[in-house]
Design a protein around this motif. Structure first.
Motif, PDB file in Angstrom:
ATOM      1  N   ARG A 239       6.684 -31.667  20.307  1.00 42.48           N
ATOM      2  CA  ARG A 239       7.964 -32.273  19.497  1.00 42.48           C
ATOM      3  C   ARG A 239       9.315 -31.855  20.047  1.00 42.48           C
ATOM      4  NH1 ARG A 239       6.136 -30.846  13.363  1.00 42.48           N
ATOM      5  NH2 ARG A 239       4.017 -32.027  13.446  1.00 42.48           N
TER       6      ARG A 239
ATOM      7  N   ARG B 131      -5.827 -29.719  16.466  1.00 44.04           N
ATOM      8  CA  ARG B 131      -6.078 -29.767  14.787  1.00 44.04           C
ATOM      9  C   ARG B 131      -6.457 -31.148  14.398  1.00 44.04           C
ATOM     10  NH1 ARG B 131      -0.660 -26.564  12.983  1.00 44.04           N
ATOM     11  NH2 ARG B 131      -0.736 -24.686  14.260  1.00 44.04           N
TER      12      ARG B 131
ATOM     13  N   GLU C 154      -6.042 -33.534  12.237  1.00 47.70           N
ATOM     14  CA  GLU C 154      -5.177 -34.044  11.451  1.00 47.70           C
ATOM     15  C   GLU C 154      -5.593 -35.198  10.748  1.00 47.70           C
ATOM     16  OE1 GLU C 154      -2.240 -32.243  10.502  1.00 47.70           O
ATOM     17  OE2 GLU C 154      -1.776 -31.121  12.363  1.00 47.70           O
TER      18      GLU C 154
ATOM     19  N   GLU D  77      10.189 -30.944  12.256  1.00 43.01           N
ATOM     20  CA  GLU D  77       9.894 -29.484  12.386  1.00 43.01           C
ATOM     21  C   GLU D  77       9.527 -29.301  13.795  1.00 43.01           C
ATOM     22  OE1 GLU D  77       6.876 -27.728   9.471  1.00 43.01           O
ATOM     23  OE2 GLU D  77       6.508 -26.526  11.405  1.00 43.01           O
ATOM     24  N   LEU D  78      10.422 -28.585  14.207  1.00 41.59           N
ATOM     25  CA  LEU D  78      10.168 -28.071  15.673  1.00 41.59           C
ATOM     26  C   LEU D  78       9.305 -26.784  15.425  1.00 41.59           C
ATOM     27  CD1 LEU D  78      13.475 -28.600  17.619  1.00 41.59           C
ATOM     28  CD2 LEU D  78      11.482 -30.078  17.585  1.00 41.59           C
TER      29      LEU D  78
ATOM     30  N   SER E  85       7.743 -22.860  13.420  1.00 37.54           N
ATOM     31  CA  SER E  85       7.624 -22.254  12.267  1.00 37.54           C
ATOM     32  C   SER E  85       7.405 -20.781  12.633  1.00 37.54           C
ATOM     33  CB  SER E  85       6.307 -22.566  11.350  1.00 37.54           C
ATOM     34  OG  SER E  85       6.454 -23.827  10.832  1.00 37.54           O
TER      35      SER E  85
ATOM     36  N   HIS F 130       2.332 -36.026  14.598  1.00 39.93           N
ATOM     37  CA  HIS F 130       1.291 -35.285  14.723  1.00 39.93           C
ATOM     38  C   HIS F 130       0.150 -35.544  15.691  1.00 39.93           C
ATOM     39  CE1 HIS F 130       2.299 -34.022  10.676  1.00 39.93           C
ATOM     40  NE2 HIS F 130       1.757 -32.957  10.865  1.00 39.93           N
ATOM     41  N   LEU F 131      -0.305 -35.015  16.497  1.00 41.40           N
ATOM     42  CA  LEU F 131      -1.512 -35.147  17.183  1.00 41.40           C
ATOM     43  C   LEU F 131      -2.784 -34.160  17.201  1.00 41.40           C
ATOM     44  CD1 LEU F 131       0.851 -34.705  20.856  1.00 41.40           C
ATOM     45  CD2 LEU F 131      -0.242 -36.658  20.013  1.00 41.40           C
TER      46      LEU F 131
ATOM     47  N   GLY G 289       6.312 -26.286  18.604  1.00 40.75           N
ATOM     48  CA  GLY G 289       5.515 -27.461  19.250  1.00 40.75           C
ATOM     49  C   GLY G 289       6.367 -28.167  20.355  1.00 40.75           C
TER      50      GLY G 289
HETATM   51  P1  ATP Z   1       3.847 -30.012  10.157  1.00 41.17           P
HETATM   52  O1  ATP Z   1       4.014 -29.413   8.736  1.00 41.17           O
HETATM   53  O2  ATP Z   1       4.547 -30.764  10.660  1.00 41.17           O
HETATM   54  O3  ATP Z   1       2.317 -30.721  10.056  1.00 41.17           O
HETATM   55  P2  ATP Z   1       2.842 -27.304  10.639  1.00 41.17           P
HETATM   56  O4  ATP Z   1       3.672 -26.420   9.899  1.00 41.17           O
HETATM   57  O5  ATP Z   1       1.284 -27.712  10.098  1.00 41.17           O
HETATM   58  O6  ATP Z   1       3.436 -28.653  10.983  1.00 41.17           O
HETATM   59  P3  ATP Z   1       2.690 -25.123  12.431  1.00 41.17           P
HETATM   60  O7  ATP Z   1       1.389 -24.389  11.896  1.00 41.17           O
HETATM   61  O8  ATP Z   1       3.899 -23.963  11.965  1.00 41.17           O
HETATM   62  O9  ATP Z   1       2.563 -26.454  12.098  1.00 41.17           O
HETATM   63  O10 ATP Z   1       2.658 -25.086  13.816  1.00 41.17           O
HETATM   64  C1  ATP Z   1       3.942 -24.830  14.752  1.00 41.17           C
HETATM   65  C2  ATP Z   1       4.483 -25.972  15.359  1.00 41.17           C
HETATM   66  O11 ATP Z   1       3.583 -26.845  16.135  1.00 41.17           O
HETATM   67  C3  ATP Z   1       5.045 -26.897  14.472  1.00 41.17           C
HETATM   68  O12 ATP Z   1       6.453 -26.497  14.070  1.00 41.17           O
HETATM   69  C4  ATP Z   1       5.041 -28.091  15.218  1.00 41.17           C
HETATM   70  O13 ATP Z   1       6.150 -28.066  16.020  1.00 41.17           O
HETATM   71  C5  ATP Z   1       3.845 -27.945  16.133  1.00 41.17           C
HETATM   72  N1  ATP Z   1       2.636 -28.700  15.478  1.00 41.17           N
HETATM   73  C6  ATP Z   1       1.991 -28.473  14.316  1.00 41.17           C
HETATM   74  N2  ATP Z   1       0.882 -29.392  14.189  1.00 41.17           N
HETATM   75  C7  ATP Z   1       1.337 -30.313  15.076  1.00 41.17           C
HETATM   76  C8  ATP Z   1       0.518 -31.446  15.260  1.00 41.17           C
HETATM   77  N3  ATP Z   1      -0.524 -31.753  14.887  1.00 41.17           N
HETATM   78  N4  ATP Z   1       0.961 -32.141  16.406  1.00 41.17           N
HETATM   79  C9  ATP Z   1       2.104 -31.931  17.247  1.00 41.17           C
HETATM   80  N5  ATP Z   1       2.603 -30.641  17.072  1.00 41.17           N
HETATM   81  C10 ATP Z   1       2.285 -29.937  15.997  1.00 41.17           C
END
Ligand code: ATP
Ligand code: MG
Length: 436
Positions: A410, A218, A220, A359-360, A362, A227-228, A407
């Protein structure tokens, strides 16, 4: 010192050494952590993957006694010696060597002190990751990560899930986000996959219960401690399940992992100085609407329908410490594939698993009817044509299904008490970091 470094096989790891081996000849190999001289004795602390052993060289063995002076920190050495039971030594035993070989040398000074006596900032640590990881509190994080993956597999397989691998090179966005990395793919443009979402949904129509542990990519834009650009996700999808079912599954999985780590990694938790408490089930559950009301009471500026900001999450984390769910999110803010509530389509059958402010995971119930899915794509301003490869599978007998994405990095943060996600990844990738 013998220079034949070709045969470096060993008979034991340091963790095998103890008073019960008194008198036995052992062969060890590893790294010189430190060298101390105390009167007529020299001590080498030898480190390997399992721990440390004390190597004691008395003056009465003048050849080896002098050779110790040729050793330096982080040299790789091989040695043969006799175990001697001795209460004062950390393992209740020490090794008196009769032969030591230098297998490889290391520069001095090293760019980072692996003993951790000299503090280095996170960037220096990551720039010199190999040295950094030789510190016990750093190694501990990755032993815990290893055990976490182990526990997740064990748990999901026991619940009759099958592990799959979905492609990481894809033709189009799985969710329509702007956070995709384009790559050049022969004569075309392709992307790195940001999630296994669509493929795992498709596989639920074959294997019913599937999971995957794999990287997601991703782009980001923001720089945060959670975030990674390259993360590991644990993805689950289960046919004939709804969001209630997969929330329960996730809850049970989290408890299983916490218990497993507490049991298997007590040494590692000790070296991290982290106390782990096993969450109680059922985890507290709050609707999105309740969370917004509470935030408004705390005077956080937020309206119903908006995403919860990092600042707002930090506020929540002040009162909500452990694991809890936020469920029934506004449909508009969640991806197109989440099922809106029957009675109130403004909200959808979705949830996030939180750990304090973090957030761990979704998840949610998915739409399994093609017409509705096509409508939702349009509502989210996505072009159904670019999802043909996916939508067509909904004509072939798609069961109702639900799932989540957790994640891994996380989760390891919460298990190890790490403040920054980068600490839980061997070679983290973020906006600024592409090496080592
Ligand atoms: P956030 O709102 O924290 O950016 P997200 O809702 O965009 O996360 P999801 O698409 O729901 O992320 O991804 C499922 C899980 O993957 C997240 O709950 C999180 O634990 C992990 N995750 C998502 N994006 C990242 C990231 N850039 N780096 C590390 N872990 C991530
Ligand atoms: Mg999410």
């Amino acid at each position: 010192m013998a220079d034949d470094a070709y045969d470096t096989r060993k008979t034991h790891f340091t963790s095998d050494i103890g008073p019960e081996l008194d008198g036995e000849v052992v062969v060890l190999a590893g790294w010189v952590e430190s060298i101390r001289k105390l009167g007529g004795i020299k001590f080498i602390i030898l480190r390997d993957k399992e721990g440390r052993s004390q190597i004691t060289v008395p003056k009465s063995n003048p050849k080896i006694f002098d050779e110790v002076d040729n050793l330096g920190k982080e040299y790789v050495i091989w040695l043969r010696g006799t175990v001697r039971k001795i209460e004062k030594a950390p393992q209740g035993a020490e090794i008196i060597p009769d032969e030591i070989k230098i297998v490889n040398t290391a520069i001095s000074p090293l760019p980072l002190d692996p003993s951790g006596k000299v503090d280095a900032n996170l960037d220096t640590q990551l720039d010199n990751r190999v040295l950094d990881l030789r510190r016990p509190e750093k190694t501990a994080i990755f032993v815990i990560r290893h055990e976490t993956v182990n526990a997740i597999r064990e748990f999901l397989i026991s619940k009759r899930f099958i592990e799959i691998n979905t492609p990481k090179i894809i033709a189009a966005s799985s969710e329509g986000g702007a956070d995709l990395f384009p790559i050049s793919y022969y004569e075309k443009e392709a992307f790195l996959s940001q999630s296994a979402q669509l493929y795992k949904e498709q596989m639920s129509s074959v294997f019913e219960k599937v999971f995957e542990i794999a990287p997601c990519f991703r782009a980001e834009v923001s720089r945060t401690v959670r975030h990674l650009s390259e993360l590991y996700a644990v993805d689950v999808e289960a046919a004939f399940n709804n969001y209630e079912d997969v929330m329960k599954l996730l809850e049970a999985l989290i408890c299983h992992v916490f218990k497993h780590i507490k049991e298997k990694c007590s040494e590692e938790l000790k070296s991290l100085n982290h106390k782990l408490s096993i969450p109680k089930t059922p985890f507290p559950r709050y609707t999105y609407t309740d969370i917004i009301k509470n935030l408004q009471k705390e005077e956080v500026k937020i309206n119903w329908g908006e995403d919860i900001t990092t600042q707002a999450y930090r506020k929540l984390g002040e009162s909500l410490k452990g694991t809890y769910f936020i469920f029934d999110w506004p449909t508009a803010g969640k991806p197109f594939y989440i099922l809106p509530h029957k009675d109130n389509p403004q909200i959808c059958e979705s949830f996030d698993l939180m750990y304090g402010w973090l957030e761990l995971a979704s998840g949610g119930t998915r739409i399994y009817k093609k017409d509705m899915l096509t409508e939702r794509l349009k509502e989210q301003k996505l072009n159904p044509e670019s999802f043909t490869f996916h939508l067509k599978t909904f004509d072939w007998g798609m069961p109702p299904h639900a799932g989540w994405g957790l994640g891994l990095d996380r989760l390891v943060m919460s298990l190890t008490g790490s403040e920054n996600i980068r600490e839980c990844v061997l070679y983290p990738r973020d906006r600024d970091r592409l090496t080592p």
